[in-house]
Write a protein that holds these residues in place. Structure first.
Motif, PDB file in Angstrom:
ATOM      1  N   ASP A 180       0.830  -1.110  -0.018  1.00  0.00           N
ATOM      2  CA  ASP A 180      -0.112  -0.047   0.160  1.00  0.00           C
ATOM      3  C   ASP A 180       0.940   1.229   0.057  1.00  0.00           C
ATOM      4  O   ASP A 180       1.616   1.436   0.927  1.00  0.00           O
ATOM      5  N   THR A 181       1.065   1.997  -0.994  1.00  0.00           N
ATOM      6  CA  THR A 181       1.748   3.398  -1.318  1.00  0.00           C
ATOM      7  C   THR A 181       1.487   4.211  -0.144  1.00  0.00           C
ATOM      8  O   THR A 181       2.357   4.952   0.549  1.00  0.00           O
ATOM      9  N   LYS A 182       0.134   4.501   0.454  1.00  0.00           N
ATOM     10  CA  LYS A 182      -0.215   5.329   1.423  1.00  0.00           C
ATOM     11  C   LYS A 182       0.680   5.074   2.828  1.00  0.00           C
ATOM     12  O   LYS A 182       1.069   5.966   3.301  1.00  0.00           O
ATOM     13  N   ASP A 183       0.416   3.764   2.702  1.00  0.00           N
ATOM     14  CA  ASP A 183       1.172   3.366   4.203  1.00  0.00           C
ATOM     15  C   ASP A 183       2.649   3.603   4.236  1.00  0.00           C
ATOM     16  O   ASP A 183       3.480   3.922   5.220  1.00  0.00           O
ATOM     17  N   VAL A 184       3.390   3.314   3.014  1.00  0.00           N
ATOM     18  CA  VAL A 184       4.640   3.722   2.914  1.00  0.00           C
ATOM     19  C   VAL A 184       4.958   5.217   3.050  1.00  0.00           C
ATOM     20  O   VAL A 184       5.756   5.424   3.635  1.00  0.00           O
ATOM     21  N   ILE A 185       4.235   6.172   2.287  1.00  0.00           N
ATOM     22  CA  ILE A 185       4.431   7.408   2.585  1.00  0.00           C
ATOM     23  C   ILE A 185       4.231   8.022   3.951  1.00  0.00           C
ATOM     24  O   ILE A 185       5.065   8.668   4.324  1.00  0.00           O
ATOM     25  N   GLU A 186       3.224   7.433   4.775  1.00  0.00           N
ATOM     26  CA  GLU A 186       3.045   7.717   6.115  1.00  0.00           C
ATOM     27  C   GLU A 186       4.015   7.229   7.001  1.00  0.00           C
ATOM     28  O   GLU A 186       4.660   8.328   7.922  1.00  0.00           O
ATOM     29  N   ALA A 187       4.672   6.150   6.636  1.00  0.00           N
ATOM     30  CA  ALA A 187       5.850   5.766   7.370  1.00  0.00           C
ATOM     31  C   ALA A 187       7.025   6.793   7.087  1.00  0.00           C
ATOM     32  O   ALA A 187       8.035   7.089   7.953  1.00  0.00           O
ATOM     33  N   MET A 188       7.315   6.883   5.662  1.00  0.00           N
ATOM     34  CA  MET A 188       8.570   7.986   5.545  1.00  0.00           C
ATOM     35  C   MET A 188       8.310   9.285   5.817  1.00  0.00           C
ATOM     36  O   MET A 188       9.312   9.841   6.331  1.00  0.00           O
ATOM     37  N   ASN A 189       7.114   9.785   5.902  1.00  0.00           N
ATOM     38  CA  ASN A 189       6.818  11.132   6.356  1.00  0.00           C
ATOM     39  C   ASN A 189       7.239  11.421   7.777  1.00  0.00           C
ATOM     40  O   ASN A 189       7.270  12.660   8.319  1.00  0.00           O
ATOM     41  N   THR A 190       7.573  10.309   8.689  1.00  0.00           N
ATOM     42  CA  THR A 190       7.790  10.577  10.092  1.00  0.00           C
ATOM     43  C   THR A 190       9.255  11.153  10.121  1.00  0.00           C
ATOM     44  O   THR A 190       9.552  11.413  10.972  1.00  0.00           O
ATOM     45  N   LYS A 191      10.218  11.312   8.997  1.00  0.00           N
ATOM     46  CA  LYS A 191      11.499  11.899   8.924  1.00  0.00           C
ATOM     47  C   LYS A 191      11.139  13.052   8.765  1.00  0.00           C
ATOM     48  O   LYS A 191      10.327  13.723   8.108  1.00  0.00           O
TER      49      LYS A 191
END
Length: 439
Positions: free
Chosen positions: A239-250
């Motif tokens: 799931d792309t959104k899940d990946v982006i949400e994880a990445m955006n914690t940086k």
């Protein structure tokens, strides 16, 4: 007395030429301070404004009713103004080359009505060099006046974001430029009347022109990167959104998301930059690649719809598909260069004629521009697939009961939902058993 002082003292007028999503808010803003003429060739649009109607929803009907802007389609009225702001569209041709006919045409109109001592400021997006190499010669030819002697020219790229109620003309730093120091100062002072956060004085007209196409090209490339990731993750079952949400914690994540890239700026401006670069012998490596990816997203989404229909045991040609949204962005009636249309065209290739709903768009605009007849949301019934193509608030507010009653009576596993904007809760979708896909 300077032109700026004469404008402030209401001894001279400002003319805004081109009253669309950019020009009209500019005209209304300046009219709170000075005398303004608002000119547009579209007589129907002028009639709407004179009747207190804002078809763009940028400032609202009440602001239009209260404004002192003199709306007109009479080009000779431009002779009453000394400070001209040009805000006409600059689209691309079918072959993706710049279509400069609007900016050339408006230059002819202004030139024929230009008076000595005037300043003409272009806001339309162009590649570096257009203002000085194309527009100025037209102004001189049509007016019989000499640029730099009888009139001055500047460039100040528009940065208004249609539908955005937070980032407005008043609080977005305005890039301004002039052909010389005197014109730069005059233009800067005039814009500072309405731009509360101030202006950035560019070192030249070409720098200002370049800044505009580059800032939108940068966004285009970043979104293209996310779109490419979305296509790869789709194959990986991630799931792309899940990946982006994880990445955006940086802390330094750029927070871009995949999506359909249309509209009058991001989907167009990069082609202006590429055109001029190629004319000078440089073939774009990155910008054109980004454009290719973003221009192909409509087909990618359409293919995802077809796959989900097949997996839900639907006969594709007999499937009823409803597309929610046709504007190029959420909460905005602007349908220019909408990439939702690419989804519709691709579905047509499979024999699917989707019904389209958009409470924000004008029905006449959708039909005249794309041949699409809009239907009311309440008329959406017995569908096999719902496509959330645009994130309008009207669609975000739908509850599960409202969504479910749009479908044909069958098991939830056979009800296909394609969520281009990721506005629905995936966990809820999985719990309810819908056949769900999101970009």
């Amino acid at each position: 007395m300077s032109l700026y002082e004469k404008v402030v003292n209401k001894e001279e007028k400002i003319a805004v030429i081109g009253l669309g999503y950019v020009g009209m808010p500019i005209a209304v803003a300046f009219a709170k301070k000075v005398n303004v003429i608002g000119f547009d060739l579209n007589t129907q649009k002028i009639e709407q404004y004179n009747n207190g109607i804002d078809p763009t929803n940028e400032v609202g009907n009440e602001a239009i009713r209260q404004t002192t802007v003199e709306f007109t389609a009479d080009a000779t009225k431009l002779q009453e103004a000394k400070f001209h702001i040009v805000a006409v569209p600059t689209p691309v041709n079918a072959d993706k080359t710049p279509d400069l006919s609007p900016v050339e045409g408006v230059s002819v109109t202004i030139g024929r009505n230009l008076t000595k001592g005037s300043i003409v400021v272009y806001e339309s997006t162009v590649y570096p060099g257009v203002t000085e190499d194309i527009c100025i010669p037209i102004l001189e030819k049509e007016s019989g006046l000499k640029c730099g002697v009888d009139f001055k020219v500047g460039y100040s790229p528009e940065r208004i974001n249609p539908g955005d109620k937070v980032h407005r003309l008043e609080n977005i730093t305005k890039i301004v430029s002039g052909m010389d120091k005197e014109s730069l100062e005059e233009i800067s002072k005039v814009y500072e009347l309405v731009v509360e956060v101030g202006v950035h004085r560019a070192s030249s007209i070409k720098v200002a022109e370049a800044a505009k196409v580059v800032e939108n090209s940068q966004r285009d490339i970043n979104i293209a990167f996310m779109n490419e990731l979305a296509m790869v993750f789709d194959r990986m079952g991630i799931d792309t959104k899940d990946v982006i949400e994880a990445m955006n914690t940086k802390w330094n994540a750029l927070k871009f998301y995949p999506g359909l890239v249309g509209g009058h700026c991001i989907g167009v401006d990069p082609y202006y930059f590429v055109y001029e670069a190629e004319r000078l012998g440089y073939h774009s490596q990155i910008i054109l690649s980004g454009r290719k990816i973003n221009d192909g997203m409509g087909k990618f989404v359409a293919d995802a719809i077809i796959k989900k229909l097949i997996l839900a045991n639907k006969v594709v040609r007999q499937s009823k598909v409803a597309i929610l949204g046709i504007t190029f962005k959420e909460n905005c009636p602007d349908i220019r260069n909408s990439k939702v249309v690419d989804i519709i065209k691709e579905l047509n290739e499979y024999g699917v004629e989707p019904i389209v709903v958009d409470p924000q768009a004008e029905s006449n605009d959708a039909y005249n521009e794309y041949g699409v007849e809009l239907v009311d949301l309440n008329e959406v019934r017995n569908v096999d697939c719902l496509v959330f193509a645009v994130g309008h608030d009207e669609f975000k507010s739908l509850n599960w009961g409202q969504i479910d009653e749009m479908f044909v009576d069958c098991d939830n596993s056979e009800k296909v939902i394609v969520d281009v904007k990721s506005i629905l809760d995936r966990v809820e979708m999985d719990k309810k058993g819908y056949s769900y896909w999101r970009l």
